[in-house]
Write an enzyme that holds these catalytic residues in place. Sequence first.
Site, mmCIF file in Angstrom:
data_model
loop_
_atom_site.group_PDB
_atom_site.id
_atom_site.type_symbol
_atom_site.label_atom_id
_atom_site.label_comp_id
_atom_site.label_asym_id
_atom_site.label_seq_id
_atom_site.Cartn_x
_atom_site.Cartn_y
_atom_site.Cartn_z
ATOM 1 N N HIS B 29 0.826 -1.486 0.345
ATOM 2 C CA HIS B 29 -0.042 -0.317 -0.132
ATOM 3 C C HIS B 29 0.951 1.330 -0.382
ATOM 4 O O HIS B 29 1.047 1.941 1.093
ATOM 5 C CB HIS B 29 -0.986 -0.412 0.869
ATOM 6 C CG HIS B 29 -1.936 -0.518 1.238
ATOM 7 N ND1 HIS B 29 -3.758 -1.165 1.104
ATOM 8 C CD2 HIS B 29 -1.740 -2.517 1.887
ATOM 9 C CE1 HIS B 29 -3.909 -1.828 1.454
ATOM 10 N NE2 HIS B 29 -2.679 -3.517 1.113
ATOM 11 N N PRO B 118 -5.981 -5.573 10.729
ATOM 12 C CA PRO B 118 -7.168 -5.859 11.279
ATOM 13 C C PRO B 118 -7.237 -4.234 11.519
ATOM 14 O O PRO B 118 -6.884 -3.778 12.537
ATOM 15 C CB PRO B 118 -7.242 -6.315 12.249
ATOM 16 C CG PRO B 118 -5.936 -7.825 11.167
ATOM 17 C CD PRO B 118 -4.956 -6.505 11.706
ATOM 18 N N GLY B 159 -10.403 3.446 7.681
ATOM 19 C CA GLY B 159 -10.577 2.394 7.954
ATOM 20 C C GLY B 159 -11.027 2.465 9.033
ATOM 21 O O GLY B 159 -12.172 1.598 10.022
ATOM 22 N N ASN B 188 -7.775 11.258 4.336
ATOM 23 C CA ASN B 188 -7.995 11.229 3.282
ATOM 24 C C ASN B 188 -9.177 10.732 1.787
ATOM 25 O O ASN B 188 -8.918 11.229 0.563
ATOM 26 C CB ASN B 188 -6.572 10.469 2.440
ATOM 27 C CG ASN B 188 -7.186 8.989 2.882
ATOM 28 O OD1 ASN B 188 -7.623 8.069 2.661
ATOM 29 N ND2 ASN B 188 -6.152 8.234 2.885
ATOM 30 N N ILE B 190 -10.578 8.812 1.025
ATOM 31 C CA ILE B 190 -9.895 6.775 -0.236
ATOM 32 C C ILE B 190 -9.945 5.894 0.316
ATOM 33 O O ILE B 190 -9.450 5.383 1.234
ATOM 34 C CB ILE B 190 -8.954 7.585 -0.817
ATOM 35 C CG1 ILE B 190 -9.326 8.705 -1.903
ATOM 36 C CG2 ILE B 190 -9.061 6.164 -1.696
ATOM 37 C CD1 ILE B 190 -10.452 8.819 -2.405
ATOM 38 N N HIS B 263 -3.950 2.783 -3.554
ATOM 39 C CA HIS B 263 -4.376 2.572 -2.072
ATOM 40 C C HIS B 263 -3.266 0.653 -1.970
ATOM 41 O O HIS B 263 -2.754 1.160 -0.861
ATOM 42 C CB HIS B 263 -5.869 2.132 -1.598
ATOM 43 C CG HIS B 263 -6.167 2.476 -0.313
ATOM 44 N ND1 HIS B 263 -5.791 1.396 0.370
ATOM 45 C CD2 HIS B 263 -6.888 2.904 0.222
ATOM 46 C CE1 HIS B 263 -5.785 1.605 1.569
ATOM 47 N NE2 HIS B 263 -6.694 2.370 1.436
ATOM 48 N N SER B 385 -21.080 -10.410 38.049
ATOM 49 C CA SER B 385 -21.062 -11.628 37.242
ATOM 50 C C SER B 385 -20.137 -12.666 37.463
ATOM 51 O O SER B 385 -19.801 -13.618 37.320
ATOM 52 C CB SER B 385 -22.396 -11.165 35.978
ATOM 53 O OG SER B 385 -23.428 -10.717 36.477
ATOM 54 N N GLU B 412 -17.015 -5.478 24.970
ATOM 55 C CA GLU B 412 -15.563 -6.447 24.834
ATOM 56 C C GLU B 412 -14.884 -5.682 23.729
ATOM 57 O O GLU B 412 -13.571 -6.915 24.482
ATOM 58 C CB GLU B 412 -16.730 -7.821 24.607
ATOM 59 C CG GLU B 412 -17.758 -7.826 25.285
ATOM 60 C CD GLU B 412 -19.351 -7.414 24.804
ATOM 61 O OE1 GLU B 412 -19.499 -6.631 23.837
ATOM 62 O OE2 GLU B 412 -19.847 -7.610 25.935
ATOM 63 N N ASP B 470 -31.393 -17.072 30.896
ATOM 64 C CA ASP B 470 -30.755 -16.900 29.942
ATOM 65 C C ASP B 470 -31.011 -16.937 27.715
ATOM 66 O O ASP B 470 -31.285 -16.103 27.337
ATOM 67 C CB ASP B 470 -29.492 -15.685 29.475
ATOM 68 C CG ASP B 470 -29.250 -15.009 30.707
ATOM 69 O OD1 ASP B 470 -30.251 -14.190 30.824
ATOM 70 O OD2 ASP B 470 -28.343 -14.387 32.026
ATOM 71 N N HIS B 474 -27.145 -16.731 24.769
ATOM 72 C CA HIS B 474 -26.735 -16.791 25.940
ATOM 73 C C HIS B 474 -25.457 -17.940 26.394
ATOM 74 O O HIS B 474 -24.201 -17.668 26.805
ATOM 75 C CB HIS B 474 -26.892 -15.940 27.396
ATOM 76 C CG HIS B 474 -26.840 -14.576 26.764
ATOM 77 N ND1 HIS B 474 -28.073 -13.977 25.695
ATOM 78 C CD2 HIS B 474 -25.846 -13.476 27.921
ATOM 79 C CE1 HIS B 474 -27.717 -12.650 26.200
ATOM 80 N NE2 HIS B 474 -27.791 -12.394 26.991
ATOM 81 N N ARG B 521 -21.063 -20.376 35.414
ATOM 82 C CA ARG B 521 -21.799 -19.457 37.213
ATOM 83 C C ARG B 521 -22.691 -20.267 37.646
ATOM 84 O O ARG B 521 -22.907 -20.467 38.854
ATOM 85 C CB ARG B 521 -23.236 -19.723 35.744
ATOM 86 C CG ARG B 521 -24.488 -18.625 36.810
ATOM 87 C CD ARG B 521 -25.623 -18.534 35.687
ATOM 88 N NE ARG B 521 -26.834 -17.463 36.503
ATOM 89 C CZ ARG B 521 -27.787 -17.839 36.688
ATOM 90 N NH1 ARG B 521 -28.249 -18.907 35.892
ATOM 91 N NH2 ARG B 521 -28.687 -17.071 37.046
#
Lengths: 666, 666
Positions: B29, B118, B159, B188, B190, B263, B385, B412, B470, B474, B521
């Site tokens: 790139h 990522p 991004g 940019n 793009i 790009h 919890s 999360e 739940d 869940h 749990r």
Amino acid sequence: MPNSTLEDRCVNTIRTLSIDAVQAAESGHPGMPMGMADAAFVLWNKFLSHDPAHPEWYNRDRFILSAGHGSMLLYSLLHLTGYDLSLAQLKNFRQWGSKTPGHPEYGHTPGVETTTGPLGQGFATGVGMAMAEAHLADKFNTQKFPISDHYTYGIVSDGDLMEGISHEAASLAGHLKLGKIIYLYDSNQISIDGSTDLAYTEDAGARFKSYGWDVQEVDGHDRPAVEQSITQAQQETDKPSLIICKTHIGYGSPNKQDSAASHGSPLGEEEVKLTKKQLGWPADKKFFIPDDVLKYFRKAEKKGQERFEHWETMFEEFSNYEPESAQTFENQLSRSLPENWDDMLPYFEPDQKGMATRAASGKVLNSIASGIPSLIGGSADLTGSNKTWLDDAGIFTSDNYGGKNIHFGVREHAMGAALNGMSLHSGVIPYGGTFLIFSDYCRPAIRIAALSNIPATYVFTHDSIGLGEDGPTHQPIEHLASLRAIPNVQVLRPADANETAWAWKAALEFREGPSLLVLTRQALPVLQRGDKNDASLTMKGAYIISDSQKETPDAILMATGSEVQLALKANQKLKKEQIDARVVSMPSWELFAQQDQAYRDKVLPPEVKARVSVEAAAPFGWERWIGSTGTAIGLDRFGASAPYEEIYEHLGITEQRIVDETKELL
Amino acid sequence: MPNSTLEDRCVNTIRTLSIDAVQAAESGHPGMPMGMADAAFVLWNKFLSHDPAHPEWYNRDRFILSAGHGSMLLYSLLHLTGYDLSLAQLKNFRQWGSKTPGHPEYGHTPGVETTTGPLGQGFATGVGMAMAEAHLADKFNTQKFPISDHYTYGIVSDGDLMEGISHEAASLAGHLKLGKIIYLYDSNQISIDGSTDLAYTEDAGARFKSYGWDVQEVDGHDRPAVEQSITQAQQETDKPSLIICKTHIGYGSPNKQDSAASHGSPLGEEEVKLTKKQLGWPADKKFFIPDDVLKYFRKAEKKGQERFEHWETMFEEFSNYEPESAQTFENQLSRSLPENWDDMLPYFEPDQKGMATRAASGKVLNSIASGIPSLIGGSADLTGSNKTWLDDAGIFTSDNYGGKNIHFGVREHAMGAALNGMSLHSGVIPYGGTFLIFSDYCRPAIRIAALSNIPATYVFTHDSIGLGEDGPTHQPIEHLASLRAIPNVQVLRPADANETAWAWKAALEFREGPSLLVLTRQALPVLQRGDKNDASLTMKGAYIISDSQKETPDAILMATGSEVQLALKANQKLKKEQIDARVVSMPSWELFAQQDQAYRDKVLPPEVKARVSVEAAAPFGWERWIGSTGTAIGLDRFGASAPYEEIYEHLGITEQRIVDETKELL
């Protein structure tokens, strides 16, 4: 709060049903239904266009309880307005076999439009529904016959808005000017840990304005104000609307209102009584619905019937004026595929140089798109890489909702949920593309699709170390295993262009959940085939692509996708060494597992113990097919950045390795 | 653009190195490094406090290239300022074995602070780094000795900001008033699909203001303006800063500037020449670094050395004044655990009624916290919890960065990345909790940890259908398999309170990647143990928890977590039927796989073919341990909403089923 009016008592009925059900189950979230009962009542009573007798009527307004933990709010409304959900079901909240599970589940309870609970999913799913509505309206509506013309309403919570997916979906909805989205935001300032001040102090209103949403703020217990704000939101046709309802969680509970104590636990028998007292409710009656309240709510049935019939009549007229269009509309709604539609699948001539399966996928898509007018989709900013572009189909924009190429932006998670929403809405067959590595970014939406039996097709390209130079951050390793492990997901990794065509067929015909097409960046030979190894066998999940001379082969080589060609080449080498192996192409474990035992034993005869699998991915799970004596050639490590042929070589995914491992076994 | 000044030529050196490397690799790139060269030069030249000779110096400013695809920008800067990254490495961009992979990888290249590519990960990881810095500053700094005092800089892209994780992390950073975060936003316009107008039209500045960020906008090619804006951002100590740099992607390329063509693809030989010409660069020289440019950049070495030595001297003085504090600081930096620290692990008395492993985990945490002062963590709004609360440790807030209980909010994904950032920053040992189901929401961050060998501990509770009411939204099913499939991840699912204690030990001692504690749990019996089945055997991944009378058992029952007790009970029943089985508790596949063959064969003797595994999860992958003849009791479907005992019963995860399947095998 006092029951001075019938409407007050309607609202308190929602509250007390919710309290009682949670208390009976000794499990659940009473605070949210208590806090949002006023606003939800206004929405359902004054605005929501629906017909309890026809929960699947196309043109109903969609209602999404994104804050799915407040499920009793929805169940109460469904029961009260006359859906097929009895009071006995409410009493059976969260019990085995009931229609009132802990969180709303699509397909399980009439009137539940989508499965919610994992926060943010409902929010983003609604965006997909509104996209489908806008598309179908653009495509089918005429001045006289607005057959697609409904709102997508939702109730969203602090938790929904904290989740990243809400950002992606809200930004996309604002960009697309989806004016028929109207979300009530239950701003109660309480999350499970306590006050939202502990973690969440952003100015949500300003944030949504920055996305291009219309934002209003009201006292969520001031019903006339809520009513006025919804009216105003309807008038804002160019922007999605967020109505911030300032509410009191656990409204009416003398000791737990405005506290996390009412969020995720029953109020307790004593507090239930005190709350009922405070609400002016008979303290000892449980699941009490005053007759006049029920009668008032049940007016929804007649109103709904009228609306439904009005639309049916309109549609009939529409069918007279525009028979072809009406037929297409009906076909799209039923998700029917043209008869013998696989005749449209392209055939690719054998070609050693070949093509990437992503390229083949692009050709397949464009071959079938004209015959399947409901096909619509796009990519999360990788249109060219994913080959998801539909020629001559236009771009789906706020100026042209009839366009079929959707630019989702770098928003994989919202894309996944939007695919769910589009599919649930009905009328379109959606697909979405990104790199396989980013399946991790949309995994929670894939799971909702699997759990809810939502068909949606993912075009996951760049499926292994075969993507080369981008390196380990972009090279899937564990993804195949981790996706195959999800129930109701169909993973398809075709070996060449022709398998890719049939993989699309398998994908579009699968109705039990999402289908994932796992495709290469790199070119693969288009394999030579005969009657015995026709690419249509892809539909069986696994098949003999090159058989042994002997009836019982010395060994079985099995592979998927880009590694099938390696297995075939290794097989040639083995033949020269008098080893008579069979090669099995295995594009889909799930489809193969569904075949009968006879077929499976034919392909993988139990007596053949020398089995080698090859897949440029984590070998996790391959023991299922190779048995305890086989060898799984795969990757127990992350990849590397280099031209892909070198990575294959260095990491030992090679013909020679297959040959060696096979000989080692024999 | 013209090379009128030395600084112009410095910037163009970054540009041309990037162009040349991408062109040589025929992959990469170029557009981003070309567009951001000016702003990055200003940051690195005028502000960044770092020492190329000591890339791990504690008090360096952290620099994160969140837009990791622009890796050549970073590699150019690292080489030019004198890091151990030769020009030969730049010439070897994206090649096997080079230190210049396609995307920056932590641990692979000196000066790379975190693995990016990522999108959104770097953005959120930086927030974790700033949290760690603030915490350590609060804990150790004195007026005279500000030993923890550095910025976290980053370059983020369109991004990055589209991804949901950027929302979570930005909202959290604004809430926490992390004023030492300064991000340059490469605006940019793009993205890979083309103009960002296709999908992304939000007002990002307004959005970040809504989070409580300071926002400035500058021409990203106006270096004095960029300089001024960074200075101003430094002065804003109560708010994180976003500096929107309006830039031209592919700056200098006559035909590809401001276009997606620059790009993700090399410019092409011809365009490279044209670009160099336009930049006033020798068109035929490749990887050309003018001597004076190199000299100018390399001033960073001396400046860095001075800064490093200044800090070292200060730290020495600090050690004289505050020897204990300095020692603690050093211990924390080295991530050392106290000797024999497992003596702090609590012992739980056998108890049939027992306790949930999440509860045991909470007790373990609080037992060890005083001895491990670097332990810091929290939960994504499920503190109670997940049992992640540290007693008497305060809350980490903008008023009290010394607090150790972090309220991550319902975020999360940002939590996962923040754990990575805290761990990478050094000085703290971070943990974070949520329900196991929501591991899907933070999966991309877990993968970054695995890929980068970042230790971080996840407390994943509510680990199966055992969470009950739940319901299926869940209840994890596929999660164990999908997490075990990731390389370098240590998954630990302890069977009772005492295994939980040892699981914590395994987690904190694991340095190759993240450790995931998978906890119930529901209450589980605290098992009776003797010398032969001491809970410390948890560290071996699997062990015989109840042995057969015979040396070679008739059958092996193996289980993890909550199902171990079922296997033990089933074993009792089998004994009564004269079947002499062995029960193996298997808290960690990864740890077991690391044991030598002799130990593994002792626990699972190859000659015993009658093997039954039990896990309330997808059976995917269990063939590895049970072989082709064994039986895996698990769940090939989603769960259900009901009291958990009923779900176990209905879905066949029962003692009796284990007994029956074992007898069936024999």
